[in-house]
Design a protein around this motif. Structure first.
Motif, PDB file in Angstrom:
ATOM      1  N   THR A  20       0.832  -1.205   0.000  1.00 22.77           N
ATOM      2  CA  THR A  20       0.000   0.000   0.000  1.00 22.77           C
ATOM      3  C   THR A  20       0.863   1.249   0.000  1.00 22.77           C
ATOM      4  N   VAL A  21       1.849   1.295   0.884  1.00 17.52           N
ATOM      5  CA  VAL A  21       2.740   2.451   0.956  1.00 17.52           C
ATOM      6  C   VAL A  21       3.484   2.626  -0.363  1.00 17.52           C
ATOM      7  N   SER A  22       4.003   1.545  -0.885  1.00 16.09           N
ATOM      8  CA  SER A  22       4.746   1.592  -2.138  1.00 16.09           C
ATOM      9  C   SER A  22       3.899   2.164  -3.268  1.00 16.09           C
ATOM     10  N   GLN A  23       2.686   1.675  -3.396  1.00 11.45           N
ATOM     11  CA  GLN A  23       1.821   2.143  -4.471  1.00 11.45           C
ATOM     12  C   GLN A  23       1.441   3.612  -4.300  1.00 11.45           C
ATOM     13  N   ILE A  24       1.189   4.018  -3.082  1.00 14.84           N
ATOM     14  CA  ILE A  24       0.860   5.429  -2.832  1.00 14.84           C
ATOM     15  C   ILE A  24       2.045   6.321  -3.186  1.00 14.84           C
ATOM     16  N   LEU A  25       3.233   5.927  -2.767  1.00 14.59           N
ATOM     17  CA  LEU A  25       4.423   6.745  -3.037  1.00 14.59           C
ATOM     18  C   LEU A  25       4.824   6.723  -4.510  1.00 14.59           C
ATOM     19  N   ASN A  26       4.335   5.736  -5.251  1.00 13.92           N
ATOM     20  CA  ASN A  26       4.654   5.643  -6.672  1.00 13.92           C
ATOM     21  C   ASN A  26       3.518   6.135  -7.563  1.00 13.92           C
ATOM     22  N   GLY A  27       2.604   6.939  -6.994  1.00 13.99           N
ATOM     23  CA  GLY A  27       1.585   7.607  -7.790  1.00 13.99           C
ATOM     24  C   GLY A  27       0.350   6.797  -8.120  1.00 13.99           C
ATOM     25  N   LYS A  28       0.140   5.691  -7.437  1.00 22.02           N
ATOM     26  CA  LYS A  28      -1.051   4.874  -7.703  1.00 22.02           C
ATOM     27  C   LYS A  28      -2.047   5.032  -6.556  1.00 22.02           C
ATOM     28  N   GLU A  29      -2.180   6.254  -6.090  1.00 21.24           N
ATOM     29  CA  GLU A  29      -2.981   6.519  -4.904  1.00 21.24           C
ATOM     30  C   GLU A  29      -4.485   6.454  -5.135  1.00 21.24           C
ATOM     31  N   GLU A  30      -4.934   6.457  -6.399  1.00 21.99           N
ATOM     32  CA  GLU A  30      -6.369   6.406  -6.670  1.00 21.99           C
ATOM     33  C   GLU A  30      -6.993   5.091  -6.195  1.00 21.99           C
ATOM     34  N   ARG A  31      -6.167   4.113  -5.922  1.00 25.28           N
ATOM     35  CA  ARG A  31      -6.655   2.801  -5.455  1.00 25.28           C
ATOM     36  C   ARG A  31      -7.024   2.798  -3.968  1.00 25.28           C
ATOM     37  N   PHE A  32      -6.685   3.886  -3.270  1.00 23.52           N
ATOM     38  CA  PHE A  32      -6.844   3.905  -1.818  1.00 23.52           C
ATOM     39  C   PHE A  32      -7.686   5.093  -1.377  1.00 23.52           C
ATOM     40  N   SER A  33      -8.196   5.004  -0.172  1.00 23.64           N
ATOM     41  CA  SER A  33      -9.027   6.093   0.352  1.00 23.64           C
ATOM     42  C   SER A  33      -8.179   7.340   0.559  1.00 23.64           C
ATOM     43  N   LYS A  35      -8.159   9.182   3.066  1.00 22.91           N
ATOM     44  CA  LYS A  35      -7.635   9.145   4.435  1.00 22.91           C
ATOM     45  C   LYS A  35      -6.311   8.372   4.494  1.00 22.91           C
ATOM     46  N   THR A  36      -6.257   7.220   3.826  1.00 21.44           N
ATOM     47  CA  THR A  36      -5.034   6.402   3.824  1.00 21.44           C
ATOM     48  C   THR A  36      -3.905   7.129   3.108  1.00 21.44           C
ATOM     49  N   VAL A  37      -4.215   7.725   1.965  1.00 26.03           N
ATOM     50  CA  VAL A  37      -3.200   8.454   1.197  1.00 26.03           C
ATOM     51  C   VAL A  37      -2.653   9.610   2.028  1.00 26.03           C
ATOM     52  N   ALA A  38      -3.534  10.367   2.662  1.00 26.38           N
ATOM     53  CA  ALA A  38      -3.107  11.502   3.478  1.00 26.38           C
ATOM     54  C   ALA A  38      -2.233  11.037   4.641  1.00 26.38           C
ATOM     55  N   ARG A  39      -2.619   9.941   5.271  1.00 26.70           N
ATOM     56  CA  ARG A  39      -1.854   9.413   6.417  1.00 26.70           C
ATOM     57  C   ARG A  39      -0.449   9.000   5.998  1.00 26.70           C
ATOM     58  N   VAL A  40      -0.338   8.279   4.878  1.00 24.13           N
ATOM     59  CA  VAL A  40       0.974   7.826   4.414  1.00 24.13           C
ATOM     60  C   VAL A  40       1.853   9.017   4.051  1.00 24.13           C
ATOM     61  N   LYS A  41       1.295   9.985   3.329  1.00 21.52           N
ATOM     62  CA  LYS A  41       2.090  11.153   2.918  1.00 21.52           C
ATOM     63  C   LYS A  41       2.480  12.021   4.110  1.00 21.52           C
ATOM     64  N   GLU A  42       1.599  12.108   5.083  1.00 16.92           N
ATOM     65  CA  GLU A  42       1.895  12.853   6.301  1.00 16.92           C
ATOM     66  C   GLU A  42       3.051  12.189   7.061  1.00 16.92           C
ATOM     67  N   LEU A  43       2.988  10.864   7.185  1.00 16.54           N
ATOM     68  CA  LEU A  43       4.049  10.131   7.866  1.00 16.54           C
ATOM     69  C   LEU A  43       5.362  10.189   7.087  1.00 16.54           C
ATOM     70  N   GLN A  44       5.282  10.207   5.776  1.00 19.73           N
ATOM     71  CA  GLN A  44       6.490  10.320   4.952  1.00 19.73           C
ATOM     72  C   GLN A  44       7.245  11.594   5.318  1.00 19.73           C
ATOM     73  N   LYS A  45       6.524  12.695   5.412  1.00 22.41           N
ATOM     74  CA  LYS A  45       7.161  13.969   5.782  1.00 22.41           C
ATOM     75  C   LYS A  45       7.628  13.959   7.234  1.00 22.41           C
ATOM     76  N   GLU A  46       6.751  13.503   8.113  1.00 24.16           N
ATOM     77  CA  GLU A  46       7.036  13.492   9.551  1.00 24.16           C
ATOM     78  C   GLU A  46       8.274  12.645   9.884  1.00 24.16           C
ATOM     79  N   MET A  47       8.362  11.478   9.255  1.00 25.20           N
ATOM     80  CA  MET A  47       9.447  10.548   9.559  1.00 25.20           C
ATOM     81  C   MET A  47      10.695  10.802   8.710  1.00 25.20           C
ATOM     82  N   GLY A  48      10.570  11.645   7.692  1.00 29.05           N
ATOM     83  CA  GLY A  48      11.719  11.962   6.849  1.00 29.05           C
ATOM     84  C   GLY A  48      12.084  10.851   5.882  1.00 29.05           C
TER      85      GLY A  48
END
Length: 97
Positions: A20-33, A35-48
């Motif tokens: 899920t994380v891999s697909q979101i980070l590789n631009g296939k985010e339309e497959r997910f809610s 909320k999930t996309v926002a959470r992953v991208k938020e954590l990406q920034k937060e965790m560096g």
């Protein structure tokens, strides 16, 4: 030594799969809610999280690297020569090691 944040770390924190994380980070985010996309991208920034260049190169089977052998980097000619190769390579999408 600081441990590099991995895609697995992001997945655990977001409580989703690595796929899920891999697909979101590789631009296939339309497959997910949203909320999930926002959470992953938020954590990406937060965790560096930064994608691993070497891992991506293995997956793509293309490293986008250039090897240069020079007899002496202390010689100003070869140092400048190397800087020119690096600048041109970066302008063409290559990444210096």
């Amino acid at each position: 030594m600081i441990k590099k944040v991995t895609i697995t770390d992001l997945a655990k924190r977001a409580n989703v799969s690595v796929t899920t994380v891999s697909q979101i980070l590789n631009g296939k985010e339309e497959r997910f809610s949203d909320k999930t996309v926002a959470r992953v991208k938020e954590l990406q920034k937060e965790m560096g999280y930064v994608p691993d260049f070497n891992a991506q190169s293995l997956i793509r089977r293309s490293g986008q690297t250039i090897g240069v052998l020079v007899p002496n980097l202390n010689n100003p000619f070869f140092a400048e020569f190397n800087r020119g190769i690096e600048a041109y390579g970066m302008s063409q999408g290559y990444t210096p090691p």
